[in-house]
Scaffold this motif. Sequence first.
Motif, PDB file in Angstrom:
ATOM      1  N   THR A 116      -9.742  -7.766   8.024  1.00 50.88           N
ATOM      2  CA  THR A 116      -8.803  -6.663   7.819  1.00 50.88           C
ATOM      3  C   THR A 116      -7.404  -7.048   8.316  1.00 50.88           C
ATOM      4  N   VAL A 117      -6.434  -6.778   7.478  1.00 46.21           N
ATOM      5  CA  VAL A 117      -5.058  -7.123   7.866  1.00 46.21           C
ATOM      6  C   VAL A 117      -4.552  -6.231   8.987  1.00 46.21           C
ATOM      7  N   SER A 118      -5.099  -5.040   9.119  1.00 42.92           N
ATOM      8  CA  SER A 118      -4.591  -4.122  10.139  1.00 42.92           C
ATOM      9  C   SER A 118      -4.857  -4.658  11.545  1.00 42.92           C
ATOM     10  N   SER A 119      -5.909  -5.412  11.711  1.00 40.91           N
ATOM     11  CA  SER A 119      -6.166  -5.953  13.038  1.00 40.91           C
ATOM     12  C   SER A 119      -5.576  -7.347  13.208  1.00 40.91           C
ATOM     13  N   SER A 120      -5.365  -8.024  12.097  1.00 46.69           N
ATOM     14  CA  SER A 120      -4.793  -9.365  12.194  1.00 46.69           C
ATOM     15  C   SER A 120      -3.924  -9.617  10.962  1.00 46.69           C
TER      16      SER A 120
ATOM     17  N   GLY B 282     -21.196   2.561   5.420  1.00 42.06           N
ATOM     18  CA  GLY B 282     -20.146   3.563   5.318  1.00 42.06           C
ATOM     19  C   GLY B 282     -20.379   4.621   4.260  1.00 42.06           C
ATOM     20  N   LYS B 283     -21.606   4.725   3.734  1.00 43.38           N
ATOM     21  CA  LYS B 283     -21.864   5.732   2.690  1.00 43.38           C
ATOM     22  C   LYS B 283     -23.003   6.654   3.123  1.00 43.38           C
TER      23      LYS B 283
ATOM     24  N   LEU C  84      -3.923  -1.701  -1.722  1.00 50.21           N
ATOM     25  CA  LEU C  84      -4.024  -2.979  -1.006  1.00 50.21           C
ATOM     26  C   LEU C  84      -5.134  -3.851  -1.602  1.00 50.21           C
ATOM     27  N   ASN C  85      -6.279  -3.238  -1.861  1.00 46.16           N
ATOM     28  CA  ASN C  85      -7.402  -4.000  -2.424  1.00 46.16           C
ATOM     29  C   ASN C  85      -7.006  -4.645  -3.754  1.00 46.16           C
TER      30      ASN C  85
ATOM     31  N   PHE D 142      -9.149  -2.171   5.460  1.00 45.97           N
ATOM     32  CA  PHE D 142      -9.795  -1.267   6.412  1.00 45.97           C
ATOM     33  C   PHE D 142      -8.796  -0.722   7.431  1.00 45.97           C
ATOM     34  N   GLY D 143      -8.846   0.593   7.642  1.00 44.67           N
ATOM     35  CA  GLY D 143      -7.986   1.204   8.659  1.00 44.67           C
ATOM     36  C   GLY D 143      -6.591   1.568   8.171  1.00 44.67           C
TER      37      GLY D 143
END
Lengths: 220, 795
Positions: B480-484, B326-327, B523-524, B515-516
């Motif tokens: 990632t919490v956004s997906s689960s 991602g960089k 959050l981190n 993520f997302g």
Amino acid sequence: MEYTVETKTYSGVPVNYGEAIRYAGAKAADENLYALIKSCIEECDKENAVNYAVCFAVLPVKVDGDAADFSAFTFKSKNLAYVLRGAKSALIFACTVGMGIDRLIKKYSELNPARALVFQALGAERVETFTDFFIKDYEKTFGIETSPRFSAGYGDLSLNAQKDIFNLLKPEKRLGLTLNDSLLMSPSKSVTAIAGINGLCQNDKSSCKDCTKKDCGYRR
Amino acid sequence: MDIRQFIKENNLILDGATGTELQNVGLKVGELPERWNISHKDVLISLHKAYYDAGSNVVSANTFGANSLHYDDAELEEVISAAIENVKTARELSTGTQPKFIAADIGPTGKLLQPYGDLSFERAVEIFAKTVKLCVKYGAEIIFIQTMNDSYETKAAVIAAKENCDLPVFVSNAYGKNGKLMTGATPSAMSCMLEGLNVDAVGVNCSYGPDELSGVIDELLDCSSLPVIFMPNAGIPKNVNGKAVYDLAAEDFSESVAKAVKEGVRIVGGCCGTSPNYIKLLSEKIKGLPAKEIVPKGLTRISSYSHEVRCGNKTLVIGERINPTGKKRFKQALIDDDKSYILKEGVSQAECGADILDVNVGIPDIDEKTVLPETVANLQAVIDLPLQIDTSDFVAMEKAARLYNGKPLINSVNGKKESMDAVFPIAKKYGGAIIALTLDENGIPLTANGRLKIAEKILKEAEKYGIKKEDIIFDTLCMTVSSSPDAARVTLDALKLIKEKTDCRTSLGVSNVSFGLPDRETLNAEFLTLAMNYGLDMAIINPFSERVMKSVYAYSALTGKDVNFEKYIEFATRNAATAQKPATVSDNTEIGLKTAIIKGFTDEAAKSAARLLTDKAPLEVINEEIIPALDSVGKGYEEKTVYLPQLLMSAEAAKAAFGIIKEKSAVKSGTIKCDFVIATVHGDIHDIGKNIVKLLLENYGFNVIDLGKDVPPETIVDEVVKRHVPLCGLSALMTTTVPAMEKTVQLLKQRAPWCKVIVGGAVLTKEYADKMGADKYALDAMETVRYADKIFNEL
């Protein structure tokens, strides 16, 4: 032939800013350069990057024409013989300020060449100042006078003389100071040299005038 | 009797000095002591016998300097076989009734390893391997690596020993007055690395007397799970009428060493200045003393060339920035082989408080097998933090672990058979601690219990390799919490459960969790605090994120782990200082880019370039501001009104401005003039001058291909031919390396006649340069730039 190699460490060797500036290739320092040197000194202190250590031995010497006979080995060099004339013994030593400054030079040669240059200059200044500091201390302790110090590679003394000096002093073991295949020393900020004891050659500290390399960038 | 068994139950007595004893009977300066094994056989036998008679269990053969740097193959074999034969004879003749063993004595090469010296790590391994093989062939029973004052060389010797025999390996190092090795390692760092490398005993010898070394011994006893070796000198040598006299008498020496045995030291002897009489008194004093039990310390720790990092008090920060995922900028740096960018990421993370640096260079376009070990080597040369070797390429992993100077953290193994089969042997051989991911062939279990099962499987398999559980650190995989939405909870539950059930340490890659989602840092940071409260030992995070780092320090402060709030206060003070940092020039007076460069203000130059880019085209900024500034400084330098440091500071400032332009626009190709290959020639390790030339050339628009220092002629010519490069610059500082430069010039003229060759360096003159056939002798960096410009314009 009996001789002793002694090892000593020092601390608190004062910085000679003028010399550091000269080694950096500047004739004078503006505020900016001065600040840079100061910050490099601070980083050295923080990292404990400079550690002064020396090992040395006193050997009898016989000077005959161009040859200086130390019984362990003989160096053929007109310039060395001149410096040692009249001396019955000589101080042979290896001084180093350690690995730390090499690490800083390496670090900044990738990150910031201006800083690398200053660390390089500061390292040169540190080891030269330390060497003079050690000799003065030695002179004082034993109440003697020494000639100007003379290193392998000066004038007509071959760099190969380093091998004999290393065999004598074993600075690898004592100081972690090593000699590579091209006869360069690591850590790089190190000096090996010979100085006559109580001879005819006075140490007037302006050794540039006797040097044969007239086109040297650092000539005073 | 088996020596390994013997040291489990008994104190072991070594011999005393050999070298100083031989000097006393006439060994001369510069004479190789091992030749005496043949020429003065009787002297050696009687000395060895005297040590056995005095009570030594182990006598070291006179092989300290027996290596291929000092002897040719035939003589090396002769001196080693004679050395061991002499000890065998002495053992037969001795009247001592104690168990008696023969050690091969392996001393340092006397060379410093690369990058600070000229001996490569693998060459060092080769040299030691040759000696080890011969010692084994002629009957050595212990490999005793002694008096090393560099951790890296020590590692080379241990690897050579381990790869060529199954004998017990003892390692003792020579520490300086500051309690560290010459190259910086603390006793605990050495203990950490050497235990990882599976040696049988660690310790200290030489340099000083027992009292001066007591601090080193205390530190070793405190952390070592192996028997500790202590063989100090008989004090410090004093010059008495030209003779070296060690100032500690046998009685005092043996008293001090026996005291160390009472404190837990298990293997004792003497180094320089000691004699059979010292050992006799020592063995009498130790005779009745019990061998103090060695308690396994169970430490989870890794090390760098300088220090160990131990799991325990606070959550350790593993900096995640050396990783292309991602960089974009980082990927580009890898493709361009931009070492300084990667190094900068490392140095900055260290400054921001990272304890360990993750190193991942995995992108499809590069060969990890080469780039990962290289990157590890570059980083460990200048950064003192331990590294985490992060790769799924097992060949790259092994290469990096091998040449790592310390005990690495390996990222990662998982529950798949293929992974464990590949990673465990590497970790066992090179002594890494391992991050173990709780996933396997069936994926990532959705429950904490499922992840625990995998953890248990991993531990069981590790045990088969003899890997201790303290070297396994479980990562319970943060999704990632956004997906689960349940993901964070399961991860934390698994963390807690695994810690409880296995008593192992834990680690998490924290940043995944957010993520997302927007404002990921919050959050981190909050997730990290939760994880720390569940007992997280290591966190892979971004040390540049102030928000996340605040959680790290605040948590330690609030839970009493940060004694006297020392770390927290230091962190807070540092932050406050950065926030209020006065710029070199007041922020209100915006100085122009041109002025900033001329004055050498790096930060201002970058800021000013960013401002200008909002309404100017990148090429305009370059042509109207940067180039004129550089020209002005360059002229000043040529006219001797500006000196080298100022020239470099300006160049740095210009580079910073270029950096901003590169970052904010795709402008790159537009400013490139042509390629320029640059190198310091073979045999020469000076590269400051070369780097200065490089910096200036880059600022003037040349694409500099920097081959580094000590570069063989063929490598330089191959590169020039491959890219059809029109310009090549060579640097040499030493008269001794001028022939290598000449050879390179000649080879270039033969194989790349189109290429203009520029030479420079302290020892060169125009006459030399002409003689060797170079196209140009450049006195300094500016002259090189001017000439390169001229040639480019003629192209």
